[in-house]
Design an enzyme around this catalytic site. Structure first.
Site, PDB file in Angstrom:
ATOM      1  N   GLU A 128     -17.396  -7.193  -1.546  1.00 30.65           N
ATOM      2  CA  GLU A 128     -16.306  -7.124  -2.530  1.00 30.65           C
ATOM      3  C   GLU A 128     -15.917  -8.518  -3.017  1.00 30.65           C
ATOM      4  O   GLU A 128     -15.551  -8.698  -4.185  1.00 30.65           O
ATOM      5  CB  GLU A 128     -15.108  -6.405  -1.922  1.00 30.65           C
ATOM      6  CG  GLU A 128     -15.345  -4.901  -1.749  1.00 30.65           C
ATOM      7  CD  GLU A 128     -14.258  -4.216  -0.941  1.00 30.65           C
ATOM      8  OE1 GLU A 128     -13.654  -3.264  -1.454  1.00 30.65           O
ATOM      9  OE2 GLU A 128     -14.030  -4.631   0.219  1.00 30.65           O
ATOM     10  N   GLU A 149     -17.787   1.055   4.741  1.00 33.20           N
ATOM     11  CA  GLU A 149     -16.475   1.442   5.264  1.00 33.20           C
ATOM     12  C   GLU A 149     -16.337   2.919   5.595  1.00 33.20           C
ATOM     13  O   GLU A 149     -15.691   3.285   6.586  1.00 33.20           O
ATOM     14  CB  GLU A 149     -15.382   1.027   4.262  1.00 33.20           C
ATOM     15  CG  GLU A 149     -15.092  -0.461   4.222  1.00 33.20           C
ATOM     16  CD  GLU A 149     -15.974  -1.209   3.234  1.00 33.20           C
ATOM     17  OE1 GLU A 149     -15.644  -2.359   2.902  1.00 33.20           O
ATOM     18  OE2 GLU A 149     -16.996  -0.639   2.791  1.00 33.20           O
TER      19      GLU A 149
END
Length: 685
Positions: A128, A149
């Protein structure tokens, strides 16, 4: 737990004819084996560094900003142990989510171009961070890129659900955010990430930083251009984002519901966030990410996932019961007995990972040639995908040969058999090959359920025999069950662990008991489902019963993947060795006799192949009323709890954590359940 603080080290790099580049290097000072992660102190340091470069950019001191990592590691995102420690309250959990957004927002709003030089592992918040930069280069050796995740009971919470679909489109984003994490947490290679459009340039590792800086200067001079499409911009469709986005999200939601039946709240939240991203409203998406991450960080699923994470990292690095590594004998040449699919996969693995000559021996010359041909074809595919260079491919292919002569295995330091799963066949193979081997050579079996002691009892040197149970498909499955018999000496046992480590697999020590860990529990599970069918449970109810567990595939898909005949053989073997807890299935026997499949498929069966309702005609041999899905799930849980208790009493594994680790890596037991034993404890089985 004390945080390993990842520092953001700033230096200026002059770009000839362009100006000054501010280069931030992320480094936790722990060397190349420990990844950079962000705890509260690390993310605060990154924020401060980015604020400094923003001020310099606004004053005209710099023309660009770049972020890189240390060798082999860019960043692996949030420090999960710190996150778990701080997630005792919603306020603390929300602070974690906000901190990442606040730092990364600076990058997104810089008045000068930003670059990410992805030097190594880029996972979760690390990817990210790279996505928050305008441009990205990646070292061609990087093999761990992704947003895992969901597999941990979380969602990408620092911009990933908004930035990724906007960059590469919704279907690719679904693959990275949902599909890959739910398929045993698959990662992307540098080449694959570049093909997807996640990375802009894939560069050789030798001069990666220098070449990245050179490319940056070329971009700033206008000599290099990167063309992108904003996938959230309106189209001519009446749907402002096009029907494709909405349909892709809807299909993903249906797949999540069908596969997990609500077992993973994280997957459902990720689908919702991907739907929201279609609006192209960054701040709305970031607020929703923060809310979702706050909820999930304080959930029981995340706590369970952290137990699984610890098992697959700390425990996996130091196998319980492994002898000292220095006792292992060197393996300079490997023999593989057999040339079928499993044997061929093993030959490829040893040649690729151990980089030693591998000789495949089969009774039939054509089969031996086909085995060598399989290796060559697989290597060619890896080269074509960019996962191997041409030179690497030629090297691996040259290491593998085939033969029908057992004498050609002389000189091998390790010989492993991968022939038909029949005890007498394996005993005969060992007896034939032993006279050709040096007394110190390790002799291994890839049996999935049979007694290693029984195979080796008649040999002149039973002390050099071990079990090395690799799982199919070999390239993807990370587990090896290492089996020690009462006769196995420390040197052979240590060599087995060294081979597993050299093949980049996680080894779990198991006792020489029927089925070892994974197959014993899986066959017990499948036996209960088949038994329920024999007692009148409908195929539809049996198919639905285990969905709340969230396993990689249903029982009928697993039976088809294993092969009905193989499943019946293993069930009969465990019935003979362990008794009526593993009852025979007349319905399964009839299916094998007729060659009937469990699922409907074209080509090859998969985890999503629908069960064939017509299989009901084979079952119903025992009078009963059948069971509803919830009743069958309870039955399976109780059976697994009983079997785990017996296995611990027998010493099949060193402790319960090893059983959990084996099931996670060998059976795809979901991370969010935290292991089979914690799951059974929570469900009061």
């Amino acid at each position: 737990m004390t945080e390993r603080v990842t520092r953001a080290l700033l230096r200026d790099v002059p770009l000839e004819g362009v100006g000054t580049l501010a280069l931030l290097t992320l480094d936790n000072g722990e060397g190349p084996r420990v990844p950079n992660t962000f705890g509260p102190l690390g993310i605060a340091e990154l924020t401060a560094a980015l604020e400094r470069v923003r001020d310099r950019a606004e004053s005209g001191e710099i023309v660009a900003v770049a972020i890189t990592g240390k060798p082999f590691h860019f960043a692996a995102g949030a420090d999960l142990h710190q996150a778990a420690a701080l997630a005792g309250s919603r306020e603390s959990a929300a602070a974690i989510a906000r901190a990442g957004h606040d730092a990364y927002r600076i990058l997104l709003e810089l008045p000068v171009p930003s670059f990410a030089y992805v030097s190594g592992v880029a996972l979760g918040g690390g990817l990210e961070l790279a996505l928050s930069c305008r441009y990205r280069t990646v070292s061609s050796q990087v093999r761990d890129i992704g947003l895992p995740e969901v597999s941990l009971g979380l969602v990408p919470g620092w911009g990933g659900t908004y930035l990724l679909p906007r960059l590469v489109g919704i279907e690719t984003a679904i693959e990275v955010i949902l599909t890959n994490p739910l398929r045993q947490n698959r990662r992307l290679t540098a080449a694959r990430a570049t093909d997807m459009g996640i990375m802009d340039r894939c560069l050789e590792p030798a001069d990666f930083l220098v070449e990245s800086i050179r490319w940056t200067a070329a971009v700033l001079r206008g000599e290099e251009t990167v063309t992108r499409t904003d996938h959230t911009e309106p189209t001519e469709s009446t749907d402002p984002i096009g029907v494709g986005w909405a349909e892709a999200v809807r299909a993903a939601g249906e797949q999540v519901r069908a596969r997990l039946a609500g077992a993973s709240p994280a997957a459902t939240r990720a689908v919702d966030l991907l739907a929201l991203a279609s609006r192209g409203d960054r701040e709305a998406s970031y607020a929703a990410e923060e809310e979702a991450l706050t909820d999930l960080l304080t959930s029981p699923e995340f706590a369970a996932s952290m137990h699984a994470f610890d098992l697959t990292t700390r425990r996996a690095r130091s196998p319980l019961g492994a002898p000292p590594a220095e006792l292992a004998r060197p393996v300079r040449r490997v023999g593989v007995i057999g040339a079928g699919l499993m044997a061929s996969q093993l030959a490829l693995l040893f040649a690729r990972r151990l980089q030693v000559p591998v000789v495949m021996r089969d009774l039939d010359a054509d089969r031996a040639a086909r085995g060598v041909g399989y290796v060559a074809a697989e290597v060619r595919a890896l080269v074509d995908k960019g996962r191997l260079s041409e030179a690497q491919g030629r090297r691996i292919t040259s290491l593998v040969s085939g033969t029908t002569d057992p004498g050609d295995l002389a000189g091998a330091d390790l010989v492993i058999e991968a022939v038909f799963e029949e005890l007498e066949v394996k005993k005969a193979v060992f007896a034939e090959i032993e006279p050709f081997l040096d007394p110190t050579a390790v002799l291994a079996t890839n049996t999935s359920a049979l007694s290693v002691s029984a195979m080796s009892g008649q040999l002149a040197h039973p002390e050099r025999v071990v079990g090395l149970h690799f799982f199919n498909p070999v390239a993807q499955m990370p587990l090896v069950e290492v089996v020690r018999t009462p006769s196995t000496d420390d040197a052979a046992y240590a060599t087995a662990f060294a081979v597993a480590r050299g093949c980049r697999k996680t080894a779990v020590a198991v006792a020489d008991r029927p089925g070892f860990v994974v197959n014993r529990l899986l066959v017990r599970l499948l036996g209960e489902v088949l038994g329920s069918l024999e007692e009148g449970t409908s195929v539809a109810d049996a198919d639905a019963a285990l969905r709340p567990v969230g396993l990689p595939m249903g029982p009928f898909q697993l039976l088809q993947l294993v092969g009905p005949a193989v499943a019946m053989h293993v069930l009969e073997t465990l019935h003979a060795d362990l008794g009526p807890r593993f009852p025979a299935s007349p319905g399964l026997a009839r299916m094998v006799a007729e060659g009937a499949p469990f699922v409907r498929f074209e080509g090859r069966p998969s985890a999503t192949s629908p069960v064939d309702p017509e299989i009901a005609r084979f079952f119903g041999s025992r009078a009963g009323t059948g069971q509803a899905p919830a009743e069958l799930l309870r039955r399976v849980r109780d059976a697994l709890a009983e079997e785990v208790g017996l296995m611990l009493a027998e010493g099949v594994a060193g402790d319960g954590d090893d059983i959990d680790l084996a099931m996670i890596l060998g059976a795809g037991w979901p991370f969010h359940l935290g292991g089979i034993i914690p799951y059974l404890d929570r469900t009061a089985a």
